[in-house]
Enzyme design. Structure first.
Site, PDB file in Angstrom:
ATOM      1  N   ARG A 132       0.830  -1.210   0.000  1.00 47.92           N
ATOM      2  CA  ARG A 132       0.000   0.000   0.000  1.00 47.92           C
ATOM      3  C   ARG A 132       0.862   1.256   0.000  1.00 47.92           C
ATOM      4  O   ARG A 132       0.436   2.322  -0.451  1.00 47.92           O
ATOM      5  CB  ARG A 132      -0.962   0.006   1.197  1.00 47.92           C
ATOM      6  N   TYR A 169     -15.804  13.962 -17.963  1.00 50.23           N
ATOM      7  CA  TYR A 169     -16.270  12.591 -17.759  1.00 50.23           C
ATOM      8  C   TYR A 169     -17.296  12.574 -16.624  1.00 50.23           C
ATOM      9  O   TYR A 169     -17.118  13.235 -15.594  1.00 50.23           O
ATOM     10  CB  TYR A 169     -15.069  11.709 -17.448  1.00 50.23           C
ATOM     11  N   ASP A 172      -6.437  16.234 -17.234  1.00 50.80           N
ATOM     12  CA  ASP A 172      -6.638  14.815 -17.544  1.00 50.80           C
ATOM     13  C   ASP A 172      -6.189  14.602 -18.986  1.00 50.80           C
ATOM     14  O   ASP A 172      -6.794  15.118 -19.927  1.00 50.80           O
ATOM     15  CB  ASP A 172      -8.115  14.457 -17.359  1.00 50.80           C
ATOM     16  N   LYS A 223      -7.044   2.906 -19.957  1.00 52.43           N
ATOM     17  CA  LYS A 223      -7.299   3.134 -21.375  1.00 52.43           C
ATOM     18  C   LYS A 223      -6.051   2.844 -22.216  1.00 52.43           C
ATOM     19  O   LYS A 223      -5.563   1.727 -22.227  1.00 52.43           O
ATOM     20  CB  LYS A 223      -7.808   4.566 -21.565  1.00 52.43           C
TER      21      LYS A 223
END
Length: 407
Positions: A57, A110, A182, A207
């Site tokens: 983590r 988005y 972004d 993506k």
């Protein structure tokens, strides 16, 4: 670490530290925790006095390589990986905003980003406004004394509006604001916002970076100073951690990114030209077309127009749904950047979190369809579009005659 002149080399070799026994491929460290040689060394790592893995983590050698490669590709000092694109979006914003702050976001983001900004951030005392970043006067007018961040996508999902980063950064610097971009649609190979003065850039690595539709991931890139709270506060405490196996898959996918982006862009350009000339299509949104307002930024800001485009059909909601359902090669799915061509209907899918009024203000019509053009042979892609458009025509969804009002 070797410096590479070309990004097509960096996507293969960037950030790779070949340790003994000399593995050519990046090793997968599929481990939750790491063993210390002794208690003193463990304490030194927790105190930040010695580098090295502690707990996945907090960091993992496989994930570290992905972060190093992304920093190199974006021209950043550092990068922080997340377990999803929305983890990257929320991590970047939360690292910069506190209760009482205000941000200005571009319209048409988005849908989940829009929902996070308008529904979740207010719960933490953060206010926001949405404006068209192409209108610099409107953008400046939206800035308040407590504004801290300008947040945008360029090109914008789904209608591919393109914003001038140089102009936006100049305004942000004059006002002392942080800019966050972004860059998912472009990837670092087609656009590098940090080189235009942007402060923080992020991606949904799900993506194009991964490119194979089998990973959910995100990444944020910026200076060491900006990434420190992203890594050591937001990701550590909120826990949106990328698994080492997924980092390994993305590193594997990155090796073909240069080749894939060239094919995606070439195919999308051919599709855009075909659709722009088709009588059933009212409008095509693609920066590669001279008719697109953002075309002027090709060469200066973007190296190519990418693999995503949107079209608006003559007709309304039902026409768009009929067209989407008739496609056979294109799979109906809400992602992009895969080898397969994908199609989705923003009004009912990715941008359904918007109210109808917000969609209209953002320029997202009910007849808009977004295409993520894949790597298939262009003749097969065009044949599928032709048959779907022909079906709409046969169903009576014809283009309006000259002088006839479009409904």
């Amino acid at each position: 670490m070797a410096a590479f002149k070309h990004q097509g080399t960096c996507v293969i070799h960037g950030g790779h530290h070949r340790a003994e026994p000399g593995s050519l491929a990046t090793p997968l460290y599929q481990s939750a925790t790491f063993v210390f040689p002794d208690c003193e060394r463990g304490g030194a790592r927790f105190a930040g006095e010695e580098s090295g893995p502690i707990y996945t983590r907090l960091g993992n050698p496989t994930t570290d390589e992905f972060e190093r490669r992304m920093a190199l590709l974006e021209g950043a000092e550092d990068a922080v990986a997340f377990g999803s694109g929305m983890g990257a979006v929320s991590g970047a914003l939360l690292s910069q905003l506190s209760a009482g702050d205000h941000l200005v976001a571009a319209i048409g983001l988005y849908g989940c980003t829009h929902a996070f900004i308008t529904e979740q951030l207010p719960r933490f005392g953060v206010e926001s406004d949405s404006v068209d970043f192409a209108d610099l006067d409107a953008l400046e007018a939206a800035i308040r004394p407590n504004t801290k961040v300008l947040y945008l996508e360029t090109p914008v999902n789904p209608h591919l509006a393109v914003y001038d980063l140089d102009a936006i950064v100049a305004l942000a610097r004059r006002k002392g604001l942080v800019t966050i971009v972004d860059n998912t649609f472009m990837t670092p190979l087609l656009q590098q916002p940090l080189r235009h003065g942007v402060d923080i850039v992020l991606h949904s690595a799900t993506k194009y970076l991964n490119g194979h539709g089998d990973v959910i991931a995100g990444v944020v890139c910026g200076s060491v100073e900006q990434m420190a709270p992203v890594r050591m506060a937001i990701r550590k405490d909120f826990g949106a951690v990328l698994s080492p196996h997924d980092a390994w898959l993305i590193l594997r996918g990155l090796k073909t990114l240069a080749l894939r982006m060239e094919r995606h862009s070439d195919n999308a350009m051919a599709v855009a030209h075909f659709l722009e000339a088709h009588p059933q299509v009212a409008r095509v949104h693609y920066p590669g077309l001279p008719s697109h307002p953002g075309h002027r930024l090709l060469g200066r800001q973007m190296r190519a127009a990418g693999g995503v485009l949107a079209l608006e059909l003559h007709g309304g909601f039902d026409t768009a749904v009929r067209f989407v359902n008739q496609l056979r090669l294109f799979s109906i799915a809400v992602s992009l950047g895969d080898a397969e061509s994908l199609v989705q209907h923003p009004a009912s899918m990715t941008h359904s979190p918007y109210t109808p009024e917000d969609r209209a203000a953002a320029g997202i019509s009910d007849s808009m369809v977004r295409l993520a053009v894949g790597l298939e042979h262009i003749e097969d892609i065009l044949a599928d579009l032709k048959q779907a458009l022909a079906t709409c025509s046969e169903a009576g969804e014809m283009a309006p005659m000259a002088g006839e009002e479009q409904q």
